[in-house]
Write a protein that holds these residues in place. Sequence first.
Motif, short mmCIF file in Angstrom:
data_model
loop_
_atom_site.label_atom_id
_atom_site.label_comp_id
_atom_site.label_asym_id
_atom_site.label_seq_id
_atom_site.Cartn_x
_atom_site.Cartn_y
_atom_site.Cartn_z
N ALA A 1 57.15 -13.71 2.18
CA ALA A 1 57.40 -13.23 3.55
C ALA A 1 58.45 -12.13 3.56
O ALA A 1 58.33 -11.13 4.31
CB ALA A 1 57.82 -14.40 4.43
N GLU A 2 59.51 -12.28 2.77
CA GLU A 2 60.54 -11.23 2.70
C GLU A 2 59.94 -9.93 2.16
O GLU A 2 60.26 -8.83 2.65
CB GLU A 2 61.68 -11.69 1.80
CG GLU A 2 62.52 -12.80 2.43
CD GLU A 2 63.56 -13.35 1.48
OE1 GLU A 2 64.49 -14.03 1.94
OE2 GLU A 2 63.44 -13.10 0.25
N LEU B 1 63.56 -17.25 8.08
CA LEU B 1 62.86 -17.85 6.95
C LEU B 1 63.72 -18.92 6.30
O LEU B 1 64.86 -18.66 5.90
CB LEU B 1 62.51 -16.77 5.91
CG LEU B 1 61.82 -15.50 6.47
CD1 LEU B 1 61.59 -14.49 5.36
CD2 LEU B 1 60.51 -15.87 7.15
N VAL C 1 53.99 -16.29 13.67
CA VAL C 1 54.25 -14.91 14.05
C VAL C 1 54.10 -14.80 15.57
O VAL C 1 53.01 -15.05 16.10
CB VAL C 1 53.30 -13.93 13.35
CG1 VAL C 1 53.61 -12.50 13.77
CG2 VAL C 1 53.40 -14.07 11.83
N PRO D 1 62.86 -11.79 11.21
CA PRO D 1 62.42 -12.96 10.44
C PRO D 1 63.46 -14.08 10.46
O PRO D 1 64.67 -13.83 10.40
CB PRO D 1 62.23 -12.40 9.04
CG PRO D 1 63.21 -11.27 8.95
CD PRO D 1 63.36 -10.71 10.34
N CYS E 1 57.94 -8.29 4.96
CA CYS E 1 58.81 -7.67 5.97
C CYS E 1 59.35 -6.32 5.49
O CYS E 1 59.42 -5.35 6.27
CB CYS E 1 59.96 -8.61 6.31
SG CYS E 1 59.44 -10.10 7.20
N VAL F 1 51.35 -10.11 10.35
CA VAL F 1 52.50 -9.33 10.83
C VAL F 1 52.06 -7.92 11.22
O VAL F 1 52.47 -7.39 12.26
CB VAL F 1 53.60 -9.29 9.75
CG1 VAL F 1 54.77 -8.41 10.21
CG2 VAL F 1 54.10 -10.70 9.44
N LYS G 1 58.78 -18.07 1.12
CA LYS G 1 59.87 -17.25 1.67
C LYS G 1 59.95 -15.91 0.95
O LYS G 1 60.11 -14.85 1.58
CB LYS G 1 61.20 -17.99 1.54
CG LYS G 1 62.38 -17.19 2.07
CD LYS G 1 63.70 -17.86 1.80
CE LYS G 1 64.85 -16.98 2.28
NZ LYS G 1 66.17 -17.56 1.96
N ARG H 1 58.59 -11.67 15.93
CA ARG H 1 59.43 -12.72 15.35
C ARG H 1 58.61 -13.53 14.34
O ARG H 1 57.48 -13.96 14.65
CB ARG H 1 59.98 -13.63 16.45
CG ARG H 1 61.01 -12.92 17.33
CD ARG H 1 61.34 -13.72 18.58
NE ARG H 1 60.19 -13.84 19.47
CZ ARG H 1 59.79 -12.89 20.31
NH1 ARG H 1 60.46 -11.74 20.38
NH2 ARG H 1 58.74 -13.07 21.08
N ILE H 2 59.20 -13.74 13.19
CA ILE H 2 58.52 -14.46 12.10
C ILE H 2 59.33 -15.71 11.77
O ILE H 2 60.55 -15.62 11.51
CB ILE H 2 58.40 -13.56 10.85
CG1 ILE H 2 57.65 -12.27 11.20
CG2 ILE H 2 57.68 -14.31 9.73
CD1 ILE H 2 57.64 -11.26 10.07
#
Length: 495
Positions: A342-343, A364, A413, A362, A346, A385, A339, A399-400
């Motif tokens: 991923a943040e 998550l 994704v 996102p 983004c 992404v 997570k 959209r994730i």
Amino acid sequence: MVTITRSDTRSGQNQALKKLHFFSAFVTKLNGLALIFAAVLVVILNTVPIYQAQNIAFRAREKSMREHAESIAQMLGWLERLSIEEMPLLARFAPLPAERLIVLDENGQVIYDSVTSDSRIHTRMLSSETAAAIRGNVHFSYQYRETDFYSQITMPVRYKDTITGVVFLSYLDSELGTQLQWVRHTFAVISCFVILLFAGFTVPLSIHFARQMKIIRNTFSMMAKGNYLIRLDETGFDEFATLRQELNRLNIALANTEEMRRRFVSDASHELKTPLASVKLLSDSILQTPDMRQEDIHEFLTDINNEIDRLTRISGRLLQISTLEDKTLQQSYRRTDAKAVAENVCRMLTSLAKASQCTIRPELAEDCFVRASFDILYQIFYNLVENSIKYSGHNKEVRIFLYTREEKVYFIVDDDGEGIPESDLERIFDRFYRVDKARARSTGGTGLGLSIVATAVQNCGGTVKAENRSSGGSRFTVIFPLAPAEEEGGEFDGD
């Protein structure tokens, strides 16, 4: 004078190598080992059983003769002094036909002999055995004489605590010798049969082994020369059949690897050749046009700079692939918070999304831990992404999704782009493969991003697939094994 030519020397070396090859060959070693084993077995068969049989026979003979000698010594022990006149008492102990009884007095003189004539009487019979008996010791011995077994025992005669004489009892057993000779002959025949059996078993077996080893050796030789098209017969249930199966699998894997290498070299050469050709053409145009306008020179130099940037991106991607193929990097993988990665991705791609008039949404979940490194996860998430942002189009959403289910971590994704043609889905992760080459070049694509994703995901023990959504657009799904909670630390566990 003898002259040795180079051919003679080479011939001698070849003969020496042949001899060395013979003595180091697998067949020779196997036959030699079987011969040694057979020889040891033959020695054991011809010694241990016969030795045990002899011991059993002699122990039985010793017991019988000891009992007989003890009975004679006990009877003579009633006499205070042994003399010739008392010897008729021994008539009741008449020896067996193969047995001989001699009685000695305390001085070692013969006073009775069941075999010889009276001329032997009063002669001395001194030996180590009789001397030991006079000192009070019992002595039994035996020996093998050709086909006969000879055994003897000497026992002291005691009157109260005084030794008054010696009983000497001997036995010559021809029947037992014949039986033991038969046993020896029988085991000799068995030994010959064992040798023949070993020869009949090991020689064909060693030839079979040598033939199989030769086939495998020739296969390795062909593989060393780059021929991976050889396929061996996989029938059978022995270890050689298993080895042939593994060799076939290895050949298939090497053939696939070689094909991938050739395709990679060809594709890489093609991809590098195109920008280099453009740089060459533009630079030649500048050099061959002395009166070129400054505006045109600036435009050409801008194009050259763009092509150089493209070369830099391609070489960087190739370096990333080379790094990912190093399996030793997996040893540094730790429990990493997907997570948080991923943040971070983004945030880094927000500006690109705004420039493309695209929105990142996102979703998550917590506790999504993967055994990897931060850099590896970052490459995977970033490439997927970024790819969706570039190909979604204006006023679209990317959209994730990140969540866990059944001990798996899912990273998905979705985009609202044009999707991927069905014919291209199977090759979308191949190196240098691009669905729309013209569009990829305009967006700065190299055809290596998704290949890097596939390699990185595989190194993390996961899977990745691409598919088209029923409502339009494409979907990329990555599945990782959930890292166990007891695995400590990570390269990146949070913001």
